[in-house]
Design an enzyme around this catalytic site. Sequence first.
Site, short mmCIF file in Angstrom:
data_model
loop_
_atom_site.label_atom_id
_atom_site.label_comp_id
_atom_site.label_asym_id
_atom_site.label_seq_id
_atom_site.Cartn_x
_atom_site.Cartn_y
_atom_site.Cartn_z
N ASP A 31 -10.03 -7.94 2.57
CA ASP A 31 -10.27 -7.08 3.74
C ASP A 31 -11.67 -7.31 4.32
OD1 ASP A 31 -7.78 -5.94 3.81
OD2 ASP A 31 -8.33 -4.16 2.68
N THR A 81 0.90 -1.15 0.00
CA THR A 81 0.00 0.00 0.00
C THR A 81 0.93 1.19 0.00
OG1 THR A 81 -1.76 -1.13 1.18
CG2 THR A 81 -1.69 1.23 1.49
O1 DON Z 1 -7.32 -1.23 3.53
C1 DON Z 1 -6.57 -1.90 4.23
O2 DON Z 1 -6.60 -1.88 5.44
C2 DON Z 1 -5.54 -2.79 3.56
N1 DON Z 1 -6.00 -3.18 2.26
C3 DON Z 1 -4.25 -2.06 3.50
C4 DON Z 1 -3.16 -2.95 2.97
C5 DON Z 1 -1.80 -2.51 3.34
O3 DON Z 1 -1.58 -1.51 3.97
C6 DON Z 1 -0.71 -3.39 2.93
N2 DON Z 1 0.53 -2.81 3.35
N3 DON Z 1 1.52 -2.98 3.77
#
Ligand code: DON
Length: 558
Positions: free
Chosen positions: A411, A369
Amino acid sequence: MSAWRWVPLRLFAVVWTAWSAAVLAAPVPKNAVASAHPWATAAGMDMLRAGGNAFDAAVAISAVLAVVEPASSGVGGGGFYLLHTAKGGRDVMVDARETAPLAARPDLYVAPDRAPGASSTDGPLAAGIPGEPAAWAHLAKRYGRLPLQQSLAPAIRIAREGFPLYARLQNAIRVKQARLAASPEAGRVFLEHGQVPEVGALIRQPELASTLEMLARDGVQAFYQGPFADRLVAAVRRDGGIWTREDLARYRVVERVPLTLHYRDATLVTAAPPSSGGVVIGDVLNMLSGYDLARLDRDTRRHLTIEALRRAFRDRAEYLGDPDFVQMPLARLLSADYAAGQATSIRLDRATPSEMLRPVTAETEGQHTTHFSVLDAAGNRVAATISINLFFGATYMVPGTGFLLNDTMDDFSTAPGQPNAFQLVGAAANAVGPGKRPLSSMTPTFVETPRGLLIIGSPGGSTIISNVLFGILGWFDGLSAAEIVALPRFHHQYLPDVVTLEPGALSAAERAALERLGHHLSEGRYGWGNTQVITWDYGTGKVETASDPRGFGAGLVY
Ligand code: DON
């Protein structure tokens, strides 16, 4: 002179004096950008120099990150853009989160008759409907000054000409090498004859350049409708997904009112549901406000924060989901009385095992992310956290499009009691549902105190929330931008009942102190975030940026 002639004049003088005093006293910001890649930061700065505002910079930065950080975010993903407009002083959260396809049902990943290999993390069944392209168009049209042709130009050029592979991305490729190799389209872009390329190798993405060019030339509808959309749907369905043309045609970003939280003399503006970040941070701060943190020793303070996180994450698991689908008791969860009630079970001399908390009724719920922060000289701000979820998302690329689909469906709570990739559990509130947005931990945040402004956010899955929380507490303690991004990281999320530690985060004595209180510690080697911070000190006028030393990013002020 008759009274009617001098009254307006005097009024004018009073208004003028008040106005000029306010303007002279108001601190003047600078242009500042912090992002996870120096070329994205430079592209944002270029937009600001060319007469664009923070929102144009946000489009340019997002698009360049889609090219140079393809494991983390992109055209096939989504995210949250927290905006502050200097004119009118308005805060808004542009929710560009992916939505579940209309054919998605709560048992999508567990139904007995599901297709073999049905996965919420790999392949097109893992992908929600992307929100990024819609977000860029929305930002440009509603808030920006520059056309998409201009703000997407740096990304198009870099996609076409290539960028040198850097170690952090090389590591992501290594982690997902097998999956990338299994996907002919993605393998062609990110592997060299099936092997992980050397650092410095040029990564060229001509097909992604064409997709971005199409967006710049024909607008966002060319992505969500027409022949391009048909191509996406056909490939996704052929390879096991359930997207329809209607799913793409119906996608819209949603403008939401962000959460505004108050803690002592600070005002926080942060992500509202479908992010859980703001609610968890608000609840934690409410619990902490019952203590005089400055008088606690560091071990006790760490213990207390872990206990608060444990309790707030429990509620995350039970109550939170997409606000367009579920009723959430937000007023209660964010009330001081509620936090005081939760805090009564906190003992400063002992950890509370998570199983002692009321269980979550579960009748129902390598990574990456990216985050960037922007401030412009007019005072507009952006904090944006955008994602395709895990490294390289679903590791699935529709032929000819050059971008990876997300695996954000993971998620959701895909099965009762079953933890997701971030070990998060959930309940009915976050069950899969047609058109629904999965609960997120992404927490772009603005914090204002008498000291000044903090713009902060990070990737890191569930650890985003503790990372942003500790950054905010660091700001309260007087830390600089550079000190905030370098803070050692640790995390608790209710279940599993462990304090996860970044390697080296705590000394042996600090670990022993937590263990004596009954905490279970475990070192987690996975992503500990990549925090991008801007601070603006109202007293000195100084604007600073800092990019997480764990990452490859850069900040610039001018
Ligand atoms: O929206 C979320 O909480 C996750 N999809 C975020 C994913 C994420 O931060 C991966 N990173 N290291």
